[in-house]
Design a protein around this motif. Sequence first.
Motif, PDB file in Angstrom:
ATOM      1  N   HIS A   1       0.839  -1.205   0.000  1.00 40.05           N
ATOM      2  CA  HIS A   1       0.000   0.000   0.000  1.00 40.05           C
ATOM      3  C   HIS A   1       0.870   1.249   0.000  1.00 40.05           C
ATOM      4  CE1 HIS A   1      -2.738  -3.105   1.420  1.00 40.05           C
ATOM      5  NE2 HIS A   1      -3.765  -2.312   1.088  1.00 40.05           N
ATOM      6  N   TYR A   2       0.270   2.356  -0.432  1.00 34.92           N
ATOM      7  CA  TYR A   2       1.043   3.580  -0.468  1.00 34.92           C
ATOM      8  C   TYR A   2       0.391   4.745   0.293  1.00 34.92           C
ATOM      9  CZ  TYR A   2      -2.087   4.652  -4.381  1.00 34.92           C
ATOM     10  OH  TYR A   2      -3.195   4.849  -5.162  1.00 34.92           O
ATOM     11  N   ARG A   3      -0.526   4.409   1.198  1.00 35.18           N
ATOM     12  CA  ARG A   3      -1.131   5.489   1.972  1.00 35.18           C
ATOM     13  C   ARG A   3      -1.711   4.976   3.283  1.00 35.18           C
ATOM     14  NH1 ARG A   3      -5.648   7.452  -0.943  1.00 35.18           N
ATOM     15  NH2 ARG A   3      -4.217   8.179  -2.554  1.00 35.18           N
ATOM     16  N   LEU A   4      -1.621   5.824   4.307  1.00 30.85           N
ATOM     17  CA  LEU A   4      -2.327   5.560   5.557  1.00 30.85           C
ATOM     18  C   LEU A   4      -3.471   6.558   5.639  1.00 30.85           C
ATOM     19  CD1 LEU A   4       0.729   5.319   8.004  1.00 30.85           C
ATOM     20  CD2 LEU A   4      -0.553   3.412   7.012  1.00 30.85           C
ATOM     21  N   LYS A   5      -4.443   6.272   6.491  1.00 34.97           N
ATOM     22  CA  LYS A   5      -5.504   7.260   6.713  1.00 34.97           C
ATOM     23  C   LYS A   5      -5.951   7.170   8.166  1.00 34.97           C
ATOM     24  CE  LYS A   5      -9.406   4.301   5.573  1.00 34.97           C
ATOM     25  NZ  LYS A   5     -10.623   4.106   4.796  1.00 34.97           N
ATOM     26  N   THR A   6      -6.665   8.184   8.588  1.00 36.81           N
ATOM     27  CA  THR A   6      -7.225   8.162   9.941  1.00 36.81           C
ATOM     28  C   THR A   6      -8.658   7.676   9.820  1.00 36.81           C
ATOM     29  OG1 THR A   6      -5.845  10.069  10.432  1.00 36.81           O
ATOM     30  CG2 THR A   6      -7.589   9.564  11.991  1.00 36.81           C
TER      31      THR A   6
ATOM     32  N   VAL B   1      -4.797   5.562  13.076  1.00 37.34           N
ATOM     33  CA  VAL B   1      -4.107   5.600  11.793  1.00 37.34           C
ATOM     34  C   VAL B   1      -4.046   4.174  11.243  1.00 37.34           C
ATOM     35  CG1 VAL B   1      -1.944   6.103  10.620  1.00 37.34           C
ATOM     36  CG2 VAL B   1      -2.761   7.628  12.432  1.00 37.34           C
ATOM     37  N   VAL B   2      -4.664   3.981  10.089  1.00 33.88           N
ATOM     38  CA  VAL B   2      -4.725   2.634   9.494  1.00 33.88           C
ATOM     39  C   VAL B   2      -4.325   2.680   8.019  1.00 33.88           C
ATOM     40  CG1 VAL B   2      -6.552   1.822  11.058  1.00 33.88           C
ATOM     41  CG2 VAL B   2      -7.157   2.950   8.892  1.00 33.88           C
ATOM     42  N   VAL B   3      -4.036   1.506   7.474  1.00 32.10           N
ATOM     43  CA  VAL B   3      -3.716   1.406   6.052  1.00 32.10           C
ATOM     44  C   VAL B   3      -4.956   1.766   5.240  1.00 32.10           C
ATOM     45  CG1 VAL B   3      -3.145  -0.232   4.211  1.00 32.10           C
ATOM     46  CG2 VAL B   3      -1.943  -0.334   6.409  1.00 32.10           C
TER      47      VAL B   3
END
Lengths: 491, 491
Positions: free
Chosen positions: A94-99, A105-107
């Motif tokens: 993967h190339y991004r984390l998000k809240t 903070v998750v993938v």
Amino acid sequence: MSKGITSRAENYSQWYNDIVNRAGLAENSGVRGSMVIKPYGYAIWEKMRDQLDKMFKETGHENAYFPLFIPKSYFTKEASHVDGFAKECAVVTHYRLKTNDKNEVVVDEDAKLEEELIVRPTSETIIWSTYKNWIQSYRDLPILINQWANVVRWEMRTRLFLRTSEFLWQEGHTAHSTMQEAMSETRQMLDIYAEFAENWMAMPVVKGSKSATERFAGALDTLSIEAMMQDGKALQSGTSHFLGQNFAKAFDVKFLNKEGKQEFVWASSWGVSTRLMGALIMAHSDDKGLVLPPKLAPIHVVIVPIYKNNDELEKISTAVKIITTELKAKGISVKYDSNDNNRPGFKFAEYELKGVPVRLAIGPRDLENGNAELVRRDTLEKQIVKQEGIAEYIEKLLEEIQQNIYEKARKHRDSKLFKVDTYDELKAIVNSDGGGFVLAHWDGTPETEAKIKEETKATIRCIPFDSPDEDGVCIYSGNPSKRRVLFAKSY
Amino acid sequence: MSKGITSRAENYSQWYNDIVNRAGLAENSGVRGSMVIKPYGYAIWEKMRDQLDKMFKETGHENAYFPLFIPKSYFTKEASHVDGFAKECAVVTHYRLKTNDKNEVVVDEDAKLEEELIVRPTSETIIWSTYKNWIQSYRDLPILINQWANVVRWEMRTRLFLRTSEFLWQEGHTAHSTMQEAMSETRQMLDIYAEFAENWMAMPVVKGSKSATERFAGALDTLSIEAMMQDGKALQSGTSHFLGQNFAKAFDVKFLNKEGKQEFVWASSWGVSTRLMGALIMAHSDDKGLVLPPKLAPIHVVIVPIYKNNDELEKISTAVKIITTELKAKGISVKYDSNDNNRPGFKFAEYELKGVPVRLAIGPRDLENGNAELVRRDTLEKQIVKQEGIAEYIEKLLEEIQQNIYEKARKHRDSKLFKVDTYDELKAIVNSDGGGFVLAHWDGTPETEAKIKEETKATIRCIPFDSPDEDGVCIYSGNPSKRRVLFAKSY
């Protein structure tokens, strides 16, 4: 910091860990299997790197840099390579984390890569996919490129410097128009590694070819240098691979030869890593700590003042300034430790632990007599030397220490290098406390090699170049053999 | 290789790409967003790195190495840091591949990491989690560490050197016992970057503080150097951050001060990257290719023989040998290109493309007269020089070229540095073909900053240190302002 380190006799493995930690070389990090290389350890590695880099450039190699990430599909192009390498590796998916809505903070599952990327365990595939665009004709050859980089090979059981998931190394990748030239390159680089090991690391090595089983995944021949540690085990300290046309075929890299015909390109690759730090430590150190060959020591000479008051310290410092200037003029690195927080005895132990080759202590009486007390780290011998001419004296002494450390390691190695003709002898040696290298006849089959490994944990370290033709019988199978090979347990 | 490169006037962006590709500096790889740094480009980067490394060590810094992977949870410990960094990044989720029953290599779902690992976009978090164990008392401070490493920040639109997902850089991370000391360190390192930019890269820079909006995620103050490219846009060329106690608090790093009280540690971090290669190219190059300041040129002098037959070549080579020896004795690097495959005109164009500062051509008539034809790359002026004393002449000329390249860049920058008092003027300048830097009053609010950015694409590059106190009114809001700030479009 005040207590000593575990002795070799008590616990060899703990002794090693104690030196690495207490001399400030490296430590485990919060990331499983990854180490932090601390400033003193890194300074030694920099000295290694700079010398090797010089030797590579003197033989016509250039540095370049290739990507850290390798698309998964690249690994599948060279069949044996994927089996050897791409399995235990770090995979980027993967190339991004998000809240998320719980404020964690998750993938970000929307940012999934179409094709997974592998963190390079070695760079043959990405480099040969690049060389394809660089090579059209024999005029584009040879390509002689080296890269200094970090690589990752997932390891379950790690040890600082010896086996870590991430490590630093250099990897040379060369492309040639003939088989002969690629083979010469392979051998030349092994010779450079051996020269570096012996003349800089003061560590004697056996040069040879690996058995087919122990070859690099994708190579037709793997050459290695094998060093003996103080416990009689081998440590593979550098490898150079003749890759034939395997990677050229996998990545379709052809060139137009002088006769106007398309041919596949011939290749070599070769590398050494921060593993050399482990070799350096285990080859020379003693129960007081690290013993560094002067050519790789960040500090050559430490000077410790012995004083009762500021007046004394001031006078000593004046004398030290002269000595320091003279030493530096000769390219000798000096540290003057006038730190008030620690007593001389503490400092002596500290610099012994750090393996500083020469220690000078100067007190008021020495000052009166124009003397200094000198202790060399390799033998711990103490002597009184004149301050006058001390730089010349130390310059020669450092050469002598370098030589002495090498000789000591060589004698140790030779004293544990046995020519044996029976399997029982081999077992007795490799399973003894002191270990050892065993030169014995082997029938050349992977089956025998596997059986011996299974039964004794000893492996064929290499088929030494200097092992003469000699008719004999395999110690295991009794079948005919033409040459002795080198067996040992290893790191 | 025979056709020219796109001119700046025709297409500035294509001109840049042409130079990077055709001068052999870098190229795109098969991995999206990652570049291959080719040997000639890497040789320039090595010169940059070695000089910076020397300057860091001269100011008491040591190198070390920290892990590539950072556990996800580390990023969440410093609130503003996670927002700024951990979002667009490469995430390692698995540590093994396997071959499935269709004989495809796939991710092994059994080898899923419990906690994802982030490929470092910057190392504050892993380093401060390490410093926690290194720091107990004021005696352990300061810690002055630098690391040369690769980092990854996922980018959707990439350009070689200027914006790539993986790039090489150095990152300094220091720990101090007082705020004042950490602030001095922050400023000292910015000054080192400015000195390097001006004296080595021959690139004038404006030093200043970033506005709050443009600060590094987690910093209390970010200082930067801003250089002007030939199209009048700014390129941020180095940043130094005062981190206050933010990371010490996030990772609970305290020390016992001299008064015996626990305090949080003060911090700085600072970095420059392979982006500097982009700055170097765009600051000086022309429509014939790269123009390198001599201090960063891998080859200072190229010598091209002009000959009709072997006899002539041999005589020229004899004369060249003398010149080469004299130049090398002065530490000037020389390449003698007697390659038979290419004609002199081709070679001239090639070395102009590669930015070699001085070119010598020697033919039979030059030989008779004891002369050589010399062309300097910066002005392309041709002159006839005596072979006798040529090394001394070139030594001085290289200094002159270094100075001239700097002066040219400075004049260009100064000619496009405008003090304006109206918003219309600002818009006219930043939107003109030639671009430019604009010094104008700003009311200090993020709202005004955002509006100007939205409407013009120009941003506040920095609040220059040398901008004097001066009462004025904001060009956008008309509210009072105490100082002019620097606006420009930027890379």
